[in-house]
Scaffold this motif. Structure first.
Motif, PDB file in Angstrom:
ATOM      1  N   VAL A 122       1.214 -16.141 -35.647  1.00 55.85           N
ATOM      2  CA  VAL A 122       1.825 -15.349 -34.589  1.00 55.85           C
ATOM      3  C   VAL A 122       1.720 -16.059 -33.248  1.00 55.85           C
ATOM      4  N   PHE A 123       2.646 -15.732 -32.380  1.00 59.38           N
ATOM      5  CA  PHE A 123       2.705 -16.299 -31.045  1.00 59.38           C
ATOM      6  C   PHE A 123       1.526 -15.811 -30.199  1.00 59.38           C
ATOM      7  N   VAL A 124       0.957 -16.735 -29.417  1.00 59.09           N
ATOM      8  CA  VAL A 124      -0.126 -16.396 -28.500  1.00 59.09           C
ATOM      9  C   VAL A 124       0.308 -16.601 -27.055  1.00 59.09           C
ATOM     10  N   ALA A 125       0.837 -17.807 -26.756  1.00 59.22           N
ATOM     11  CA  ALA A 125       1.221 -18.119 -25.385  1.00 59.22           C
ATOM     12  C   ALA A 125       2.243 -19.240 -25.385  1.00 59.22           C
ATOM     13  N   GLY A 126       3.111 -19.232 -24.366  1.00 59.74           N
ATOM     14  CA  GLY A 126       4.111 -20.271 -24.227  1.00 59.74           C
ATOM     15  C   GLY A 126       4.252 -20.687 -22.776  1.00 59.74           C
ATOM     16  N   ILE A 127       4.694 -21.933 -22.564  1.00 61.03           N
ATOM     17  CA  ILE A 127       4.858 -22.453 -21.209  1.00 61.03           C
ATOM     18  C   ILE A 127       6.087 -23.352 -21.191  1.00 61.03           C
ATOM     19  N   ILE A 128       6.964 -23.128 -20.213  1.00 61.87           N
ATOM     20  CA  ILE A 128       8.182 -23.926 -20.163  1.00 61.87           C
ATOM     21  C   ILE A 128       7.888 -25.334 -19.637  1.00 61.87           C
ATOM     22  N   TRP A 129       8.904 -26.176 -19.633  1.00 57.95           N
ATOM     23  CA  TRP A 129       8.718 -27.605 -19.442  1.00 57.95           C
ATOM     24  C   TRP A 129       7.945 -27.991 -18.174  1.00 57.95           C
ATOM     25  N   ASP A 130       8.156 -27.261 -17.081  1.00 58.06           N
ATOM     26  CA  ASP A 130       7.507 -27.648 -15.830  1.00 58.06           C
ATOM     27  C   ASP A 130       6.330 -26.754 -15.464  1.00 58.06           C
ATOM     28  N   GLY A 131       5.983 -25.864 -16.353  1.00 55.36           N
ATOM     29  CA  GLY A 131       4.846 -24.978 -16.095  1.00 55.36           C
ATOM     30  C   GLY A 131       5.157 -23.798 -15.211  1.00 55.36           C
TER      31      GLY A 131
ATOM     32  N   ALA B 272       5.510 -27.610 -30.323  1.00 47.75           N
ATOM     33  CA  ALA B 272       6.429 -28.168 -29.342  1.00 47.75           C
ATOM     34  C   ALA B 272       7.854 -27.774 -29.693  1.00 47.75           C
ATOM     35  N   ASP B 273       8.540 -27.173 -28.737  1.00 52.32           N
ATOM     36  CA  ASP B 273       9.928 -26.710 -28.906  1.00 52.32           C
ATOM     37  C   ASP B 273      10.822 -27.574 -28.028  1.00 52.32           C
ATOM     38  N   LYS B 274      11.845 -28.172 -28.595  1.00 53.26           N
ATOM     39  CA  LYS B 274      12.713 -29.068 -27.840  1.00 53.26           C
ATOM     40  C   LYS B 274      13.470 -28.351 -26.721  1.00 53.26           C
ATOM     41  N   ASN B 275      13.648 -27.038 -26.862  1.00 54.06           N
ATOM     42  CA  ASN B 275      14.284 -26.275 -25.795  1.00 54.06           C
ATOM     43  C   ASN B 275      13.298 -26.143 -24.639  1.00 54.06           C
ATOM     44  N   PRO B 276      13.623 -26.630 -23.459  1.00 53.10           N
ATOM     45  CA  PRO B 276      12.650 -26.644 -22.356  1.00 53.10           C
ATOM     46  C   PRO B 276      12.357 -25.279 -21.733  1.00 53.10           C
ATOM     47  N   TYR B 277      13.205 -24.265 -22.063  1.00 54.36           N
ATOM     48  CA  TYR B 277      13.081 -22.969 -21.390  1.00 54.36           C
ATOM     49  C   TYR B 277      12.692 -21.823 -22.309  1.00 54.36           C
ATOM     50  N   ARG B 278      12.305 -22.081 -23.528  1.00 58.70           N
ATOM     51  CA  ARG B 278      12.068 -21.019 -24.505  1.00 58.70           C
ATOM     52  C   ARG B 278      10.605 -20.611 -24.561  1.00 58.70           C
ATOM     53  N   GLY B 279      10.049 -20.323 -23.411  1.00 61.44           N
ATOM     54  CA  GLY B 279       8.637 -19.969 -23.364  1.00 61.44           C
ATOM     55  C   GLY B 279       8.325 -18.605 -23.929  1.00 61.44           C
ATOM     56  N   PHE B 280       9.314 -17.683 -23.888  1.00 65.14           N
ATOM     57  CA  PHE B 280       9.087 -16.313 -24.326  1.00 65.14           C
ATOM     58  C   PHE B 280       9.061 -16.205 -25.845  1.00 65.14           C
ATOM     59  N   ARG B 281       9.973 -16.878 -26.512  1.00 64.11           N
ATOM     60  CA  ARG B 281      10.016 -16.861 -27.984  1.00 64.11           C
ATOM     61  C   ARG B 281      10.231 -18.286 -28.481  1.00 64.11           C
ATOM     62  N   PRO B 282       9.221 -19.115 -28.336  1.00 64.67           N
ATOM     63  CA  PRO B 282       9.390 -20.516 -28.743  1.00 64.67           C
ATOM     64  C   PRO B 282       9.573 -20.662 -30.248  1.00 64.67           C
ATOM     65  N   ARG B 283      10.346 -21.662 -30.617  1.00 64.93           N
ATOM     66  CA  ARG B 283      10.561 -22.024 -32.019  1.00 64.93           C
ATOM     67  C   ARG B 283      10.195 -23.494 -32.174  1.00 64.93           C
ATOM     68  N   PRO B 284       8.927 -23.756 -32.349  1.00 67.52           N
ATOM     69  CA  PRO B 284       8.490 -25.170 -32.396  1.00 67.52           C
ATOM     70  C   PRO B 284       9.131 -25.990 -33.498  1.00 67.52           C
ATOM     71  N   ASP B 285       9.460 -27.221 -33.121  1.00 66.70           N
ATOM     72  CA  ASP B 285       9.956 -28.202 -34.081  1.00 66.70           C
ATOM     73  C   ASP B 285       8.809 -29.026 -34.652  1.00 66.70           C
ATOM     74  N   SER B 286       7.735 -29.103 -33.898  1.00 61.13           N
ATOM     75  CA  SER B 286       6.577 -29.893 -34.300  1.00 61.13           C
ATOM     76  C   SER B 286       5.320 -29.042 -34.145  1.00 61.13           C
ATOM     77  N   TRP B 287       4.356 -29.280 -35.065  1.00 53.88           N
ATOM     78  CA  TRP B 287       3.104 -28.528 -35.082  1.00 53.88           C
ATOM     79  C   TRP B 287       1.914 -29.475 -35.200  1.00 53.88           C
ATOM     80  N   GLY B 288       0.795 -29.043 -34.628  1.00 51.59           N
ATOM     81  CA  GLY B 288      -0.447 -29.731 -34.884  1.00 51.59           C
ATOM     82  C   GLY B 288      -1.083 -29.236 -36.170  1.00 51.59           C
ATOM     83  N   GLN B 289      -2.272 -29.752 -36.471  1.00 50.84           N
ATOM     84  CA  GLN B 289      -2.943 -29.396 -37.717  1.00 50.84           C
ATOM     85  C   GLN B 289      -3.802 -28.141 -37.570  1.00 50.84           C
ATOM     86  N   GLY B 290      -4.019 -27.716 -36.336  1.00 58.27           N
ATOM     87  CA  GLY B 290      -4.775 -26.498 -36.087  1.00 58.27           C
ATOM     88  C   GLY B 290      -6.241 -26.758 -35.803  1.00 58.27           C
ATOM     89  N   THR B 291      -6.838 -25.822 -35.065  1.00 57.71           N
ATOM     90  CA  THR B 291      -8.274 -25.876 -34.778  1.00 57.71           C
ATOM     91  C   THR B 291      -8.849 -24.475 -34.967  1.00 57.71           C
TER      92      THR B 291
END
Length: 123
Positions: free
Chosen positions: A46-55, A98-117
């Motif tokens: 589930v989504f926790v937090a998102g931030i657009i390209w320039d913060g 990481a979502d290639k769309n620079p403005y999708r902070g509210f409902r991001p759809r990441p194209d790339s993922w880390g392995q998790g912590t």
């Protein structure tokens, strides 16, 4: 494609704090929306937090508002999640996306993922 590596997870008592980091490599993330998701045992991611390209825009799940803060340092190609006042229900594997769309902070759809912590909060 960008490669992501999360760090900073661990075991903490309820009420404590942790700071997660997500280091990117392979390409710059300065034009990406970046996000944190989490997955508890037996539950969906589930989504926790998102931030657009320039913060300039940050977005949070209701469950973490006022306790978590997402930030980014594009010069370091790194995204952070400061987690305060942690609760046992915050226990989960936390993933950076990481979502290639620079403005999708509210409902991001990441194209790339880390392995998790893993973050574990004891009561």
């Amino acid at each position: 494609q960008v490669q992501l590596v999360e760090s900073g997870g661990g075991l903490v008592e309820a009420g404590g704090s942790l700071r997660l980091s997500c280091a990117a490599s392979g390409r710059t993330i300065s034009t990406y929306t970046m996000a944190w998701f989490r997955q508890a045992p037996g539950k969906e991611r589930v989504f926790v937090a998102g931030i657009i390209w320039d913060g300039a825009g940050t977005y949070y799940a209701e469950s973490v508002k006022g306790r978590f803060t997402i930030s980014r340092d594009n010069a370091k190609n790194t995204v952070y999640l400061q987690m305060n006042s942690l609760k046992p229900e915050d226990t989960a594997v936390y993933y950076c996306g990481a979502d290639k769309n620079p403005y999708r902070g509210f409902r991001p759809r990441p194209d790339s993922w880390g392995q998790g912590t893993q973050v574990t909060v004891s009561s």
